[in-house]
Design a protein around this motif. Structure first.
Motif: not given
Length: 227
Positions: A155-161
């Motif tokens: 899966f393509l994941l974005s990360v935060a903060p």
């Protein structure tokens, strides 16, 4: 099943199932076919998977497999193990884990086994946090990779903060984290190899609308990938 080309395009049957459209090699029934170029074939589901990978490999070398070929389907029998993988890309770089030095200068995409009661996407988010300390959010599924009895979901994941920085978490002794140039993935010994090649292509041209399905071999990491 039969492998045929028309000019510079592969002739495949067009089908659809619950997961969406897919292609299949013609069988003895001689069903109608459609011409598919190499880029379409690379980014599509083509069945049976093992046969498709062999045809694509030859095509990438400028060779064309033609005629009747045996069926090769690594998706059967059902997989013994499932894995969730986290593809994290930022500023043209991808987060990878380097194997321990004793295993050679090789890399893999963060992730781990799907536990009881989890979905593959939940496993990808959990494993990313455990291995890197980063909190991920699933943006889209990218691929399912079959390898020696394993079914791996990426899966393509974005990360935060922002700006989040990875920290060494639950890794095996000797393993390390780092950011690597996405454009260099085709020449980098990273698992899964064929997915890595596609990530470089997708990063430049756009992420796929539907996840691709691949067969791959961890014994091919040292060779540059072209498909």
């Amino acid at each position: 099943m039969k492998v045929e080309f028309s000019g510079d395009r592969l002739l495949l049957e067009s089908h659809e199932d619950d997961a969406g459209p897919y292609y299949a090699f013609p069988g003895e029934a001689e069903a109608a076919t459609v011409p598919v170029d190499r880029q379409q074939a690379v980014n599509a589901r083509v069945r049976p998977l093992g046969t498709a990978e062999a045809v694509l490999a030859a095509w990438s070398r400028g060779e064309r497999t033609t005629g009747w070929v045996p069926k090769d389907d690594p998706t059967s029998p059902p997989p013994e193990r499932r894995r969730g993988g986290a593809v994290v890309v930022r500023d043209g770089r991808i987060l990878l884990i380097r194997y321990a030095p004793k295993d050679g200068d090789k890399f893999f995409i963060p992730g781990g086994g799907v536990e009881a009661g989890e979905t593959p996407s939940q496993a990808a988010v959990r494993e990313l946090e455990e291995e890197t300390g980063l909190l991920g959010h699933v943006e889209r599924p990218l691929a399912v990779v079959y390898n020696r009895g394993r079914e791996e979901h990426y899966f393509l994941l974005s990360v935060a903060p922002e700006p989040a920085q990875p920290a060494r978490g639950d890794l095996a002794p000797g393993q390390t984290l780092g950011w690597h140039e996405v454009a260099a993935l085709p020449d980098t010994p990273v698992w899964p190899k064929r997915l890595a090649w596609r990530i470089a292509q997708w990063h430049a041209t756009g992420w796929p609308a539907e996840p691709v399905v691949l067969a791959d071999s961890s014994g091919e990491l040292d060779a540059p990938c072209t498909w």
